[in-house]
Design an enzyme around this catalytic site. Sequence first.
Site, PDB file in Angstrom:
ATOM      1  N   GLY A 142      32.449   0.062 -21.881  1.00 56.59           N
ATOM      2  CA  GLY A 142      32.805   1.453 -22.178  1.00 56.59           C
ATOM      3  C   GLY A 142      31.558   2.261 -22.503  1.00 56.59           C
ATOM      4  CD  GLU A 161      -2.669  -1.286   2.524  1.00 54.55           C
ATOM      5  OE1 GLU A 161      -2.545  -0.414   3.419  1.00 54.55           O
ATOM      6  OE2 GLU A 161      -3.508  -2.189   2.544  1.00 54.55           O
ATOM      7  CD  GLU A 179       6.447 -12.786  -3.979  1.00 56.68           C
ATOM      8  OE1 GLU A 179       5.509 -13.222  -3.284  1.00 56.68           O
ATOM      9  OE2 GLU A 179       6.560 -11.587  -4.282  1.00 56.68           O
ATOM     10  CD  GLN A 213      47.196  -8.906 -14.351  1.00 55.25           C
ATOM     11  OE1 GLN A 213      47.520  -7.825 -13.860  1.00 55.25           O
ATOM     12  NE2 GLN A 213      47.902  -9.990 -14.155  1.00 55.25           N
TER      13      GLN A 213
END
Length: 381
Positions: free
Chosen positions: A341, A127, A244, A281
């Site tokens: 990127g 609610e 759920e 790396q």
Amino acid sequence: MKHPYLTDDHEIFRKSLRKFLEKEAYPFYEKWEEERMIPRSFWTKMGEQGYLCPDIDEQYGGSEVDWGFAVVINEELERVGSGLVGVGLHNDIVVPYITAYGTDEQKKRWLPKCTTGEMITAIAMTEPGTGSDLANIQTNAILDGDHYILNGQKTFITNGIQSDLIVVACKTDPKANPKHKGVSLLVVERDTPGFSRGRKLNKVGLHCQDTAELIFEDCRVPKENLLGEEGKGFLYLMEKLQQERLLVAIAAQTASEVMLKQTIEYVKSREAFGKPVSKFQNTQFKIVEMATEIEMGRAFLDQLIAEHIEGKDIVTKVSMAKWKLTDSARKIAAECMQLHGGYGYMEEYEIARRFRDIPVASIYAGTNEIMKTIIAKNLGL
Ligand SMILES: Cc1cc2nc3c(=O)[nH]c(=O)nc-3n(C[C@H](O)[C@H](O)[C@H](O)COP(=O)(O)OP(=O)(O)OC[C@H]3O[C@@H](n4cnc5c(N)ncnc54)[C@H](O)[C@@H]3O)c2cc1C
């Protein structure tokens, strides 16, 4: 890796579902996102193929298959996009309330249409004034002859605009002490007098998912639409939350797997300083860290799915999986976007949408903070 709880039948089912989604969902997903809605025709097509509520009894339109099929459906829907979460909510969150607590008459009246997609369902607990503190809901339903008079407002309701059948958590005894003993579940049907829909909510992500406000003003709900017994609603909700939350964990894990796969492909194809970005790396370490996290997440999740299918009470472990896997997915989305990127910030790359969609998994189905309070309590703290 083949999931231990899946048989060849599940994999055949997965192949045909994926083929179906490649034809009926993938090509339209972007349009649905722009239109902020999934068409009803997608639901009925899912129903025609037996992809809605396949676990329910044959007499009500289901195929009585095990819950491994639900896992496959939810994984494949998430692979298309998190915006299809409303289908999983219908299949594995709302309809199970009717199958578990409904009378035979209620099941005959509603379930067959839930399997064909003629009826879309929703669950309305939250609610404007309360979400996590469920026992404190203010929506009330007072018996008046053969009807409950329902008053109150709900918000953030998945499938809110399209739903035909809504399981509403309300107080049939607003003065009950403790408060949760006054909570009941009423099923409100589409054209019930006094029921209206409020705003279709404008969200950060999950754009094609319909999320809305629901309003009940002296809404006359027939007495026979009570689900189970009066005053037991809170208990019913708690019983079903394991499934759920497991579903949310499955979706988060699947999203992480999708994002990693896409990012590995991207960094191998993008070049900088004369070599693929995958050869730096830093890229390798980031990918390795994510792959490790994902592999561990999958192992834990698979164990929980198997235990859930066996009918075990694994509330604590599911709460752990829900917070941890959704938290990981959020971090993985951010890392994957970074490795893309500038293109990662562009809508034409799926990672941008995934980045917008994933944070809500830490919020709905019980926030991650609430998961931690459950775990702490169950650890005896
Ligand atoms: C896209 C979307 C779809 C949703 N779909 C549905 C739906 O279909 N049906 C439905 O009923 N609801 C739905 N929800 C609502 C969702 O379940 C609630 O938003 C969620 O339970 C949190 O409630 P709240 O928003 O009122 O936050 P609050 O309860 O106000 O919490 C605010 C913050 O306080 C923290 N907090 C609260 N209590 C504690 C505590 N005891 N300890 C520590 N921290 C605490 C929370 O973790 C959170 O960070 C949906 C929400 C979204 C965003």
